[in-house]
Design a protein around this motif. Structure first.
Motif, PDB file in Angstrom:
ATOM      1  N   GLU A 105       0.809  -1.219   0.000  1.00  0.00           N
ATOM      2  CA  GLU A 105       0.000   0.000   0.000  1.00  0.00           C
ATOM      3  C   GLU A 105       0.846   1.276   0.000  1.00  0.00           C
ATOM      4  O   GLU A 105       0.468   2.272  -0.636  1.00  0.00           O
ATOM      5  CB  GLU A 105      -0.937   0.022   1.204  1.00  0.00           C
ATOM      6  CG  GLU A 105      -0.235   0.035   2.552  1.00  0.00           C
ATOM      7  CD  GLU A 105      -1.212   0.145   3.715  1.00  0.00           C
ATOM      8  OE1 GLU A 105      -1.029   1.074   4.533  1.00  0.00           O
ATOM      9  OE2 GLU A 105      -2.136  -0.688   3.831  1.00  0.00           O
ATOM     10  N   ASP A 126      -5.589   8.226   2.388  1.00  0.00           N
ATOM     11  CA  ASP A 126      -6.976   7.765   2.429  1.00  0.00           C
ATOM     12  C   ASP A 126      -6.930   6.260   2.203  1.00  0.00           C
ATOM     13  O   ASP A 126      -6.707   5.794   1.098  1.00  0.00           O
ATOM     14  CB  ASP A 126      -7.782   8.469   1.325  1.00  0.00           C
ATOM     15  CG  ASP A 126      -9.210   7.950   1.244  1.00  0.00           C
ATOM     16  OD1 ASP A 126      -9.574   7.070   2.061  1.00  0.00           O
ATOM     17  OD2 ASP A 126      -9.959   8.417   0.367  1.00  0.00           O
ATOM     18  N   ARG A 127      -7.157   5.491   3.250  1.00  0.00           N
ATOM     19  CA  ARG A 127      -6.977   4.047   3.160  1.00  0.00           C
ATOM     20  C   ARG A 127      -7.975   3.386   2.222  1.00  0.00           C
ATOM     21  O   ARG A 127      -7.743   2.281   1.747  1.00  0.00           O
ATOM     22  CB  ARG A 127      -7.034   3.411   4.550  1.00  0.00           C
ATOM     23  CG  ARG A 127      -5.891   3.883   5.451  1.00  0.00           C
ATOM     24  CD  ARG A 127      -5.762   2.994   6.674  1.00  0.00           C
ATOM     25  NE  ARG A 127      -5.580   1.606   6.339  1.00  0.00           N
ATOM     26  CZ  ARG A 127      -4.449   1.080   5.864  1.00  0.00           C
ATOM     27  NH1 ARG A 127      -3.401   1.858   5.649  1.00  0.00           N
ATOM     28  NH2 ARG A 127      -4.376  -0.203   5.581  1.00  0.00           N
ATOM     29  N   ASP A 149      -3.322  -4.645   1.939  1.00  0.00           N
ATOM     30  CA  ASP A 149      -3.583  -3.972   3.204  1.00  0.00           C
ATOM     31  C   ASP A 149      -2.475  -4.389   4.167  1.00  0.00           C
ATOM     32  O   ASP A 149      -2.453  -5.518   4.658  1.00  0.00           O
ATOM     33  CB  ASP A 149      -4.962  -4.380   3.732  1.00  0.00           C
ATOM     34  CG  ASP A 149      -5.360  -3.618   4.991  1.00  0.00           C
ATOM     35  OD1 ASP A 149      -4.523  -3.533   5.914  1.00  0.00           O
ATOM     36  OD2 ASP A 149      -6.493  -3.120   5.058  1.00  0.00           O
ATOM     37  N   ASN A 151      -1.723  -3.324   7.204  1.00  0.00           N
ATOM     38  CA  ASN A 151      -2.106  -3.496   8.604  1.00  0.00           C
ATOM     39  C   ASN A 151      -2.682  -4.886   8.859  1.00  0.00           C
ATOM     40  O   ASN A 151      -2.273  -5.575   9.801  1.00  0.00           O
ATOM     41  CB  ASN A 151      -3.124  -2.429   9.011  1.00  0.00           C
ATOM     42  CG  ASN A 151      -2.523  -1.034   9.042  1.00  0.00           C
ATOM     43  OD1 ASN A 151      -1.308  -0.884   9.071  1.00  0.00           O
ATOM     44  ND2 ASN A 151      -3.363  -0.016   9.025  1.00  0.00           N
TER      45      ASN A 151
END
Length: 315
Positions: A105, A126-127, A149, A151
């Motif tokens: 990302e 902005d995820r 992603d 995280n």
């Protein structure tokens, strides 16, 4: 029994198998070692600039050929070694028939900032931007780019092993629902991508994570809103708009730079050795061809050893 099982699951449409450049080289650095200074300005580089995109093309082509031999069809997707990408490396993938590639990302956020479309993309990302595929187009060739992603990938890799496994699967489903809730109403079908090193995770889970997997897949089977899809199936959905990336920030998924493989004194020495050996191999190959011998078996073996030495783990 593993490869036949994977081929059976692939043929049934349950999984998609991607590939990786053959000896796991950092293809952007094979194309041009000087590109490392984009992510790390002022980095010390090898004395000799190594720039051989034809070697990157060999590793990508060899991977596709081997994949086809093992699984009966060419791969549509590629996970570049260490998620490392650059415009030139992606162009080679696209021209070799690869339809999609995946990376981290942070590379998306920095690419958007480079392109000027999202100037705050790095400092205030902005995820929601990572949950859609992008179209990378350079010249006449294009491919889809998927961004993981980070995280969620790291939670699975480094945290869930200490949880009760069913609770960990429940928690991951909660994260998926939260992502869906944060997206704009009417958004095109979002894609959440998890990409991780398997060897960094499952050996620390009880029973190699089997209970976690079974609980997660059971939840997905029973859920009306969430669906497990292959990337190619998602890309094949009709009517989805694709934003275009005209350039990509050259980096790997490790700290969005190339510092693991270049810049330190011993790494730079190894790149200079690589340059010297390649120069000698080209010279011997030309002399052999001039003498009408073509490539001898020993010369073919030498080239093979050279390609192995381009692999990332030497650094």
């Amino acid at each position: 029994q593993v490869i036949p099982l994977y081929r059976k699951l692939q043929d049934a449409g349950q999984i998609e198998i991607s590939t990786t450049p053959f000896y796991h080289p950092i293809t952007p650095l094979l194309c041009d070692t000087s590109i490392a200074r984009i992510s790390t300005p002022g980095m010390d580089l090898p004395k000799r600039r190594f720039s051989h995109p034809e070697d990157a093309r060999w590793h990508i082509g060899e991977a596709i050929k081997y994949h086809q031999e093992q699984f009966g069809l060419a791969p549509r997707g590629m996970w570049p070694s260490e998620g490392s990408v650059s415009d030139e490396a992606l162009e080679i993938m696209a021209s070799s028939g690869i339809k999609w590639a995946a990376t981290d990302e942070d590379i998306l956020f920095k690419s958007l900032a480079m392109q000027g479309t999202k100037r705050k993309a790095v400092s205030h990302p902005d995820r929601c931007l990572i949950y859609e595929p992008y179209k990378f187009k350079k010249g006449s060739k294009s491919l889809s780019l998927i961004f993981r992603d980070k995280n969620l990938s790291d939670i699975i890799s480094f945290n869930y092993n200490s949880w009760e496994q069913r609770s960990a699967a429940d928690d991951l489903m909660m994260h998926f629902r939260r992502i869906a809730g944060n997206l704009k109403p009417g958004a095109d079908k979002p894609l959440v991508t998890i990409a991780m090193d398997g060897e960094n995770a499952w050996e620390f889970f009880a029973d190699n994570g089997r209970t976690f997997f079974e609980s997660l897949y059971e939840h997905l089977d029973d859920d009306d809103e969430l669906e497990a899809v292959t990337i190619s199936d998602h890309l094949g959905l009709g009517g989805l708009k694709r934003k275009t990336l005209n350039t990509v920030f050259p980096a790997s998924w490790i700290n969005h730079n190339f510092k693991i493989w270049i810049g330190e004194e011993q790494d730079n020495v190894s790149w200079d050795y690589l340059s010297t050996v390649r120069r000698d191999l080209v010279k011997y190959t030309k002399e052999s061809e001039k003498d009408g011998e073509g490539k001898s078996e020993s010369l073919r073996k030498a080239w093979r050893e050279f390609y192995i030495a381009e692999g990332s783990d030497w650094n």
